[in-house]
Design a protein around this motif. Structure first.
Motif, short mmCIF file in Angstrom:
data_model
loop_
_atom_site.label_atom_id
_atom_site.label_comp_id
_atom_site.label_asym_id
_atom_site.label_seq_id
_atom_site.Cartn_x
_atom_site.Cartn_y
_atom_site.Cartn_z
N ARG A 205 -21.73 -16.10 50.53
CA ARG A 205 -20.61 -15.17 50.60
C ARG A 205 -20.09 -14.90 49.19
O ARG A 205 -20.21 -15.74 48.31
N ALA A 206 -19.49 -13.73 49.03
CA ALA A 206 -18.85 -13.39 47.75
C ALA A 206 -17.69 -12.45 48.01
O ALA A 206 -17.75 -11.61 48.92
N VAL A 207 -16.64 -12.58 47.22
CA VAL A 207 -15.55 -11.61 47.22
C VAL A 207 -15.99 -10.45 46.34
O VAL A 207 -16.38 -10.65 45.18
N VAL A 208 -15.97 -9.25 46.89
CA VAL A 208 -16.54 -8.09 46.19
C VAL A 208 -15.47 -7.03 45.94
O VAL A 208 -14.70 -6.68 46.83
N CYS A 209 -15.42 -6.57 44.71
CA CYS A 209 -14.56 -5.45 44.33
C CYS A 209 -15.41 -4.18 44.28
O CYS A 209 -16.25 -4.02 43.38
N ARG A 210 -15.25 -3.31 45.27
CA ARG A 210 -16.00 -2.05 45.33
C ARG A 210 -15.16 -0.87 44.84
O ARG A 210 -15.70 0.17 44.48
N GLU A 211 -13.83 -1.05 44.86
CA GLU A 211 -12.94 -0.04 44.29
C GLU A 211 -11.76 -0.77 43.66
O GLU A 211 -11.31 -1.79 44.15
N LEU B 33 -10.08 -5.89 47.98
CA LEU B 33 -11.33 -6.63 47.86
C LEU B 33 -11.84 -7.00 49.24
O LEU B 33 -11.09 -7.03 50.22
N THR B 34 -13.12 -7.32 49.35
CA THR B 34 -13.70 -7.70 50.63
C THR B 34 -14.54 -8.95 50.46
O THR B 34 -15.15 -9.18 49.41
#
Length: 328
Positions: free
Chosen positions: A3-9, A16-17
């Motif tokens: 799993r990873a916390v992802v910044c897409r915007e 974040l997701t």
């Protein structure tokens, strides 16, 4: 699946997701000289929040995973000398640590101090490294000098309190609550000043018997920085660590009259320009940690899925010391 916390915007923590990320996009097959680490804990730092909002000087291309420090266990190696599978390590990165795994170069790893658990290791080096660089390298603080630490309830502020005592200074800690001041005193502060009770510059002058402080450690900025110029001794050094309270303006007449120096502090950039400085810093901080003379104060340990709430603790200044995300 990792799993990873992802910044897409770019935006606030809630934008974040947390995603299941196939290993290949998260961490491709190891190249020669790379190391894969299973992260057990990641430390939160204010630059993580600024980076996710697009307000930091480093702007990684989207998408990216925040997090500049972690601790965990080496699980895979590709031709990296001096590192073994199973080693417990601290990870230094500019981003990428809010995740179950990370791939790094060997020079991004430090041995986890024997006195620390993974959470302590993940919350150690960014704050204490900054405080060390500020006090030791930039201010060259001396035994017997008076050190004023602003934001002393925060992670880098408490690190400065601890290291100030290691260097033999008299430490005046300033914070926004009695609870934070109590922790600062437990970490070695000789005096505590509560913001809002009275102008801190008046309290400092009273504590210093009408004199001033030799070194100001300021991660706050704004009016705090400006008022600090009014309670300094001759030859004082004002350390600009950050500006969570806004950008302060140096009154040049006060700098001149006191023969003072205003010094910017960028611990990471200093090492990138002079790697030998980082080797010495790592050695000395690890030694002090193993001697149990310094350690991070962790007020909150939250699971990875609570990343947004954890980041909000920093934004709302509810943390005392450090906040850590735990993965395992």
């Amino acid at each position: 699946m990792p799993r990873a916390v992802v910044c897409r915007e770019l935006g606030p923590p809630e934008s974040l997701t947390l995603e299941d990320v196939p290993r290949a996009p998260l961490a491709p097959k190891l190249g020669q000289g790379q190391v894969r680490v299973a992260i057990h804990a990641a430390g939160l730092n204010f630059p993580d929040i600024l980076m996710a909002a697009g307000e930091y000087q480093l702007k990684p291309p989207l998408p990216f995973t925040p997090g500049m420090e972690a601790a965990g266990e080496v699980i895979e190696i590709a031709g990296a000398d001096g590192i073994n599978v199973g080693d417990k390590v601290i990870v230094k990165a500019r981003f990428g640590c809010y995740a179950d795994e990370i791939v790094v170069a060997p020079d991004q790893l430090l041995p986890l101090p024997a006195a620390f658990d993974y959470a302590q290791g993940a919350a150690f080096f960014a704050a204490h490294g900054t405080a060390w660089h500020a006090l030791h390298d930039r201010a060259q603080i001396k035994p017997g000098e008076v050190l004023l630490v602003h934001g002393a309830g925060g992670g880098v502020g408490l690190a400065a309190v601890e290291l100030g005592k290691v260097f033999g200074a008299t430490v005046i800690a300033c914070a926004s609550s009695e609870e934070k001041l109590e922790v600062a005193k437990q970490r070695g502060a000789d005096h505590g000043v509560l913001y809002g009770r009275e102008p801190f510059k008046d309290a400092v002058k009273r504590i210093a018997d009408g004199g001033g402080v030799d070194v100001v450690f300021d991660p706050v900025g704004g009016e705090i920085f400006e008022d600090s110029l009014r309670c300094i001794a001759w030859g004082a050094r004002l350390l600009v660590i950050g500006f969570t309270g806004g950008v302060g303006v140096a009154k040049t007449n006060l700098v001149l009259i006191k023969g003072a120096s205003v010094l910017g502090v960028r611990a990471g950039e200093a090492v990138r320009k002079n790697p030998a400085l980082g080797v010495t810093r790592q050695h000395d901080l690890t030694r002090l940690a193993n001697e149990r003379r310094i350690s991070p104060n962790i007020s909150h340990r939250l699971p990875l899925e609570d990343y947004a709430a954890a980041m909000r603790l920093l934004i709302d200044r509810r943390a005392i010391g450090r906040v850590v995300l735990t993965m395992r």
